[in-house]
Scaffold this motif. Structure first.
Motif, short mmCIF file in Angstrom:
data_model
loop_
_atom_site.label_atom_id
_atom_site.label_comp_id
_atom_site.label_asym_id
_atom_site.label_seq_id
_atom_site.Cartn_x
_atom_site.Cartn_y
_atom_site.Cartn_z
N SER A 103 -2.61 6.44 6.19
CA SER A 103 -2.96 5.05 5.85
C SER A 103 -2.53 4.11 6.97
O SER A 103 -3.26 3.18 7.33
CB SER A 103 -2.32 4.63 4.52
N ILE B 56 0.70 4.11 -2.83
CA ILE B 56 0.43 5.52 -2.51
C ILE B 56 1.55 6.40 -3.06
O ILE B 56 1.31 7.41 -3.71
CB ILE B 56 0.26 5.73 -0.98
N ALA C 278 -6.80 12.07 2.39
CA ALA C 278 -5.86 10.96 2.18
C ALA C 278 -6.61 9.66 1.92
O ALA C 278 -6.28 8.93 0.98
CB ALA C 278 -4.95 10.82 3.40
N LEU C 279 -7.62 9.38 2.72
CA LEU C 279 -8.37 8.13 2.56
C LEU C 279 -9.15 8.11 1.26
O LEU C 279 -9.23 7.08 0.58
CB LEU C 279 -9.28 7.89 3.77
N TYR D 117 0.03 11.18 3.54
CA TYR D 117 -0.92 10.15 3.10
C TYR D 117 -0.51 8.77 3.61
O TYR D 117 -1.36 7.98 4.02
CB TYR D 117 -1.03 10.15 1.57
N ILE D 118 0.77 8.48 3.60
CA ILE D 118 1.25 7.19 4.11
C ILE D 118 1.00 7.10 5.62
O ILE D 118 0.56 6.06 6.12
CB ILE D 118 2.73 6.97 3.75
N LEU E 298 0.84 -1.20 0.00
CA LEU E 298 0.00 0.00 0.00
C LEU E 298 0.87 1.25 0.00
O LEU E 298 0.62 2.19 -0.75
CB LEU E 298 -0.95 0.00 1.20
N LYS E 299 1.91 1.22 0.82
CA LYS E 299 2.83 2.36 0.89
C LYS E 299 3.43 2.65 -0.48
O LYS E 299 3.48 3.80 -0.92
CB LYS E 299 3.92 2.03 1.92
N ILE F 237 -6.64 7.33 -1.37
CA ILE F 237 -6.20 5.93 -1.31
C ILE F 237 -7.26 5.01 -1.91
O ILE F 237 -6.94 4.16 -2.76
CB ILE F 237 -5.88 5.54 0.15
N CYS G 48 -5.78 4.98 -5.62
CA CYS G 48 -4.81 3.89 -5.47
C CYS G 48 -5.48 2.52 -5.60
O CYS G 48 -4.96 1.64 -6.28
CB CYS G 48 -4.10 3.99 -4.12
N CYS H 149 0.99 9.17 -6.01
CA CYS H 149 1.26 10.58 -5.67
C CYS H 149 2.35 11.16 -6.55
O CYS H 149 2.24 12.30 -7.01
CB CYS H 149 1.66 10.69 -4.19
#
Length: 166
Positions: free
Chosen positions: A38, A17, A77-78, A34-35, A13-14, A81, A85, A21
């Motif tokens: 998350s 993202i 951010a969510l 954002y990370i 996920l990292k 994601i 993402c 980005c």
């Protein structure tokens, strides 16, 4: 609609993202933020990356005393994601950002300004006159500090008593 992306590890996920980005030209600070959101969301949801946990997560942040700007950042951010993402449709009751109350800037009253000028006059340091002039100019002209810092002698028309802010 595109197929949903399934994430099996936090590092996946990292990376996702970070890649999304960077493709959009987001700043390093936004990527870090954002990370971080998350990671907090995954801790809260016990590593379940589901939109149904977003509202309880936001409520928990507000209950913990997070400011509105922070919770709004987490919502952004969510949303990024899940939508960009993970390629998921955003659920209908996805939390909206909270309205940030507007505040009036604090303005010093005349007595406080005179007290500041008097304090500068009473000191015996070498630059007292310069400091007094700065305070008086800020107060009487309404200049912002950054405007005063960038002020050049050539921007002052002493004859017409005008200052040109550039």
């Amino acid at each position: 609609m595109e197929e949903q992306i399934i994430i099996h590890k936090k590092e996946e996920l990292k990376g996702l993202i970070r890649d999304e980005c960077m493709l959009r030209g987001y700043s390093h600070q936004t990527i870090k933020c954002y990370i971080a959101w998350s990671n907090m969301f995954l801790r809260f949801s016990k590593n379940k990356l589901k939109q149904e946990f977003i509202k309880p997560f936001i409520k928990e942040l507000r209950n913990k005393g997070y400011k509105i700007t922070s919770t709004n950042n987490s919502i952004s951010a969510l949303r990024f994601i899940f939508k960009e993402c993970l390629k998921q449709d955003i659920i209908q009751d996805f939390p909206a950002k909270a309205k940030i109350p507007s505040t009036m800037p604090m303005v010093l009253n005349r007595d406080k300004i005179l007290q500041m000028i008097d304090t500068v006059q009473r000191t015996t340091k070498a630059y007292t006159l310069k400091h007094k002039l700065i305070i008086e100019l800020l107060y009487s002209s309404g200049l912002r500090l950054s405007e005063l810092i960038n002020l050049k002698v050539g921007n002052i028309d002493f004859y017409h008593k005008k200052i040109f802010v550039r």
